[in-house]
Design an enzyme around this catalytic site. Sequence first.
Site, mmCIF file in Angstrom:
data_model
loop_
_atom_site.group_PDB
_atom_site.id
_atom_site.type_symbol
_atom_site.label_atom_id
_atom_site.label_comp_id
_atom_site.label_asym_id
_atom_site.label_seq_id
_atom_site.Cartn_x
_atom_site.Cartn_y
_atom_site.Cartn_z
ATOM 1 N N GLU A 151 -61.846 65.343 46.119
ATOM 2 C CA GLU A 151 -62.768 65.594 45.006
ATOM 3 C C GLU A 151 -62.319 66.843 44.274
ATOM 4 O O GLU A 151 -62.001 67.866 44.898
ATOM 5 C CB GLU A 151 -64.213 65.863 45.478
ATOM 6 C CG GLU A 151 -64.972 64.652 45.932
ATOM 7 C CD GLU A 151 -66.395 64.979 46.353
ATOM 8 O OE1 GLU A 151 -66.974 65.997 45.897
ATOM 9 O OE2 GLU A 151 -66.932 64.210 47.174
ATOM 10 N N GLU A 171 -67.701 66.257 53.702
ATOM 11 C CA GLU A 171 -68.296 67.594 53.653
ATOM 12 C C GLU A 171 -69.383 67.827 54.693
ATOM 13 O O GLU A 171 -70.546 68.051 54.364
ATOM 14 C CB GLU A 171 -68.869 67.866 52.254
ATOM 15 C CG GLU A 171 -67.839 67.767 51.158
ATOM 16 C CD GLU A 171 -68.358 68.292 49.818
ATOM 17 O OE1 GLU A 171 -69.575 68.515 49.684
ATOM 18 O OE2 GLU A 171 -67.538 68.496 48.922
HETATM 19 C C1 GBH Z 1 -69.543 67.748 46.354
HETATM 20 O O1 GBH Z 1 -70.228 68.787 46.969
HETATM 21 C C2 GBH Z 1 -70.124 66.470 46.818
HETATM 22 O O2 GBH Z 1 -69.288 65.823 47.767
HETATM 23 C C3 GBH Z 1 -70.488 65.532 45.718
HETATM 24 O O3 GBH Z 1 -71.330 64.525 46.205
HETATM 25 C C4 GBH Z 1 -71.131 66.305 44.590
HETATM 26 O O4 GBH Z 1 -71.686 65.499 43.611
HETATM 27 C C5 GBH Z 1 -70.079 67.209 44.024
HETATM 28 O O5 GBH Z 1 -69.513 68.015 45.001
HETATM 29 C C6 GBH Z 1 -70.573 68.109 42.901
HETATM 30 O O6 GBH Z 1 -71.546 69.000 43.353
HETATM 31 O O7 GBH Z 1 -72.836 77.635 45.625
HETATM 32 O O8 GBH Z 1 -72.175 78.415 43.434
HETATM 33 O O9 GBH Z 1 -71.055 79.319 45.378
HETATM 34 C C7 GBH Z 1 -69.779 70.070 46.630
HETATM 35 C C8 GBH Z 1 -70.688 71.107 47.209
HETATM 36 C C9 GBH Z 1 -70.011 72.839 45.702
HETATM 37 C C10 GBH Z 1 -71.007 73.342 47.817
HETATM 38 C C11 GBH Z 1 -69.593 74.263 45.557
HETATM 39 C C12 GBH Z 1 -70.571 74.767 47.664
HETATM 40 C C13 GBH Z 1 -70.131 76.481 46.070
HETATM 41 C C14 GBH Z 1 -70.562 76.911 44.712
HETATM 42 N N1 GBH Z 1 -70.156 72.458 47.083
HETATM 43 N N2 GBH Z 1 -70.511 75.108 46.267
HETATM 44 S S1 GBH Z 1 -71.745 78.164 44.777
#
Ligand code: GBH
Length: 471
Positions: free
Chosen positions: A367, A172
């Site tokens: 994931e 990511e």
């Molecule tokens: C992942 O990131 C990571 O790789 C992992 O380490 C982490 O623990 C896991 O997900 C859970 O968070 O901002 O409400 O519109 C994911 C990060 C999640 C970023 C969804 C963008 C959009 C939701 N992403 N997010 S919102």
Amino acid sequence: APHLATASPLTFPPTFRWGAATAAYQIEGAANEGGRTASIWDTFSRTPGKVRNGDTGDIAADHYHRMREDVALMAELGLTDYRFSVSWPRIQPTGRGPANQKGLDFYRALVDELHAHHIRPVLTLYHWDLPQELEDAGGWPERDTAQRFADYTALVAEALGDRVRTWTTLNEPWCAAFLGYAEGVHAPGRTEPEAALRAAHHLNLAHGLAVGVLRDLVHPSSEVSLTLNLAAVRPLTDGPADRDAARRIDALANRIFLDPVFRGHYAQDLRADTGLLTDWSFVRDGDLEITSRPIDALGINYYTPTVVAAGSHPVPSPWPAAPAHARFLQAPGPRTAMDWPVDAGGLYELLTRLRDELPDTPLIVTENGAAYDDYTDPEGEVHDPERIAYLRSHLKAVHRAMAEGADVRGYFLWSLLDNFEWAYGYSKRFGMVHVDFASQRRTPKNSARWYADVAAHGRLPGVNCDQPGLA
Ligand code: GBH
């Protein structure tokens, strides 16, 4: 009977990989052991006000000391694959120079333990834990950091290239660049939109340099990939203004990584949209040949869709140059404990888009999962029915995309264990295994039993028999 919902279980190919994922800083703990020094996440989490409840990864799930127990748990759950990340500051405490042998020893022992249990190691080189000394020298906005990453990659490849066959360069890069350097909600907590764009390019460059290093140093049958958190972008309406906002977000979330990696360019609309922030002169001659070195698979992390409309949203924002042109809405329906809408259609949309745009690239869901509060009954059984429903609906979306031609090779549940959920600390639990952070006791939740059954049989049980024990 016409309504017999159990009649046709959804079956996956026998070669399908069933995994779970973690990341070093989120589970290992032992922050000051084995020669490890601070990463940007140590510094960030120790800064008051940055992480909920002042939580840090100092102890986390203590995986560094419980690695064998955790691998045994994976074997008990029947996982075919385990996706983990290597901690850069364990391998190269200052981000430069020779390898720290104790760091390599830990990962070699982990990999050997996985092999002893017939579990395939899927190694990610970077899941956000930049050595603090490299951030002190400028971090990802600084071009030299990409070269430092290539050198670190060589140390890991030399040590483990004979026994790891599945390599991922970055996890990511969107989060590393834009949450870390533009919005500042992740380490290192900077709010510099122009620097974030430079960081994104240097992460792409680091990826390409690492691909070259891996091709030279690891076993030739190895698979090299990149994991992106692509956004399933949906315009709120079909009107031109909303569609234009969605186009901007698609450029900043998806194409800023997909284009340099798979097509060797940055799109004109992306360059134009960000033109007031930067002239993109940080992209030098030859860079795009490096970023587009062929890779063997693309990893996709998916949690929730991204609904976009014309408008504006507050700064600091993770979207350089977009705050004035786009606002974000929640998809309707139930939410997880993160407040993220549950919408498996977004995963289907992403997989079928990639089927069309990258027809020759195998896909892996590296994931997918959800945070929920769980409930331990008096007998000690941990109930998490919402997680089972979430996993079922998303695996159905994967199956549907595959039935329609998407070349998906595997699925990794986020996460094996409850762990340090970045800015949310230990307040959010993504694990299929419950961790009591006082005793470090592990207890598989009902979702883990459900997922073990899915992995064992390679199919989703019918909706009438999804209770653990009834499948
Ligand atoms: C992942 O990131 C990571 O790789 C992992 O380490 C982490 O623990 C896991 O997900 C859970 O968070 O901002 O409400 O519109 C994911 C990060 C999640 C970023 C969804 C963008 C959009 C939701 N992403 N997010 S919102």
